[in-house]
Design an enzyme around this catalytic site. Structure first.
Site, PDB file in Angstrom:
ATOM      1  N   GLU A 207       0.811  -1.217   0.000  1.00 50.76           N
ATOM      2  CA  GLU A 207       0.000   0.000   0.000  1.00 50.76           C
ATOM      3  C   GLU A 207       0.846   1.270   0.000  1.00 50.76           C
ATOM      4  O   GLU A 207       0.329   2.362   0.216  1.00 50.76           O
ATOM      5  CB  GLU A 207      -0.948  -0.009   1.202  1.00 50.76           C
ATOM      6  N   LYS A 337     -15.351  -1.620   3.445  1.00 55.79           N
ATOM      7  CA  LYS A 337     -14.686  -2.075   2.226  1.00 55.79           C
ATOM      8  C   LYS A 337     -15.733  -2.738   1.331  1.00 55.79           C
ATOM      9  O   LYS A 337     -16.295  -3.776   1.694  1.00 55.79           O
ATOM     10  CB  LYS A 337     -13.577  -3.084   2.549  1.00 55.79           C
TER      11      LYS A 337
END
Length: 422
Positions: A207, A337
């Protein structure tokens, strides 16, 4: 305006792994494409991401991670149901449930359903003459979310350079989004430079965080705090931790690889309490394993009042698990999410239920992201107040940050500051 053609196909995410894309052609000839992310640190209770491992479609080049089965489901099972259909997102998401009514979309795959749902939303926004953010919030000032951004990464994202998954920063005192992001960039760049100056080699994690090795979580926190202090941002930027403790929970014990320490659940509750009372931590994510409900409730009963206790693997954007967490007072915030859920409308429903029960909401990207920026639009239009995208490196990350900067520059906006008490 209606759907003239719907096509699913395989593309790559930011880790170079296959994921699903859907392109919808409308009756006006316009094309609308959505690509879905995928996670590395996944909870056991997430909606099912369909991949080809163990099937005849698995190809050696992708080591079973290809998504041809999900793509075939889109083209053979979903597309025929949607051709000629008008652009009503709720109705189409309902049709997708009819195609696969199993929990977690186990038959056709949540990656297939979400890619379709997202493409429909983009197409519907176009048909209404609006951007995606204004499709979901047609009028009024948009609420730009507070960023929560990776500086150090470990766990499943960085070859376990840290036992925990991430040390993040929250620019809680920033007055607008552009200022918040500038502070974060400065901290991340200084951390990289300081690591090199001390001869510490690092990798860039999935990430975009720095994969610097530290023997303990305390050492990692102190390193990031030193960067904040050197930049004159002490008291303006706080820490957030993603413990991702399910990854090191086994046999009813929390076993840390780097430090070699082993804790019982009761001992680990005390360890986490010590951590959050020692450092300026505004948010802690997944401090306990996804099914260790007793530890979550015990910690929440003793944690500092200002602390955001954030459930990711605990809740997996699942309404029933959120309801249990509310009833048992396990947490006070939920990570949202969309690919844990599989549909935009039901993801939104989970977020709304969280807000109705005074839970904070953090809309989040995944470790395997794409260049799409829809996440920024839904976080803003759904008024989530917080967004977690990863770090500030990688175009799959900056696409989301740049979209938020664009909204601040071009729309009527206000900036969420959910940690005003710090």
């Amino acid at each position: 305006m209606n759907i003239k053609k719907l096509l699913g196909y395989q593309v790559l995410d930011s880790r170079g792994r296959p994921t699903v894309a859907v392109t919808i052609t409308l009756s006006d000839g316009s094309l609308h494409t959505a690509r879905v992310p995928s996670g590395a640190s996944t909870g056991a209770h997430e909606a099912r991401e369909l991949r080809d491992a163990g099937t005849t479609k698995a190809e050696s080049f992708y080591a079973g991670k290809s998504v041809y089965s999900a793509v075939e489901n889109i083209n053979s099972k979903i597309a025929p149901k949607l051709l000629g259909h008008s652009l009503n997102l709720a109705a189409i998401d309902g049709l997708l449930v009819e195609v696969d009514p199993t929990p977690g979309h186990q038959v056709i795959g949540a990656n297939a359903t979400l890619a379709t749902s997202l493409a429909v939303a983009k197409a519907a926004a176009h048909a209404s003459g609006k951007s995606l953010v204004r499709y979901f919030q047609p009028e009024g000032a948009l609420l730009l979310p507070m960023p929560m951004v990776n500086i150090l990464s470990g766990g499943a994202h960085a070859n376990r350079s840290l036992d925990i998954q991430d040390v993040l920063v929250v620019p809680h005192a920033a007055s607008n989004f552009a200022e918040a992001l500038s502070w974060i960039v400065a901290i991340r760049e200084r951390a990289a430079s300081d690591g090199k100056a001390h001869g510490v080699t690092h990798l860039v994690a999935d990430e975009g965080g720095l994969g610097l090795s530290f023997p303990t979580t305390d050492d990692a926190c102190e390193f990031v705090l030193s960067q904040i202090e050197e930049l004159g941002l002490s008291g303006k930027v706080s820490l957030a931790l993603d413990i991702a403790s399910t990854q090191f929970f086994a046999d009813h014990k929390y076993s840390l690889t780097t430090s070699g320490q082993v804790y019982s659940p009761d001992q680990f509750v005390e360890e986490i309490l010590d951590l959050v009372t020692t450092y300026p931590i505004s948010s802690i994510e997944d401090p306990f394993a996804e099914d260790d409900w007793a530890s979550w409730s015990a910690f929440a009963a003793s944690a500092p009042a200002h602390l955001q206790i954030l459930g990711d693997d605990l809740f997996t954007t699942n309404l029933h698990r959120l309801e249990r967490g509310i009833a048992e007072k396990s947490a006070n915030a939920i990570l949202i999410k969309a690919n844990q859920n599989g549909l935009l409308t039901s993801t939104h429903r989970v977020l709304d239920h969280a807000h109705a029960n005074n839970f904070a909401t953090v809309v989040s990207a995944r470790s395997g992201e794409t260049e799409d920026s829809w996440l920024a639009d839904i976080a803003t239009s759904w008024r989530a107040q917080q967004i977690k995208v990863g770090s500030t490196h990688g175009s799959e990350r900056t696409a989301k940050w740049n979209r938020l900067l664009e909204l601040e520059a071009t729309e009527e906006t206000e900036f969420a500051r959910p940690f005003k008490a710090l």
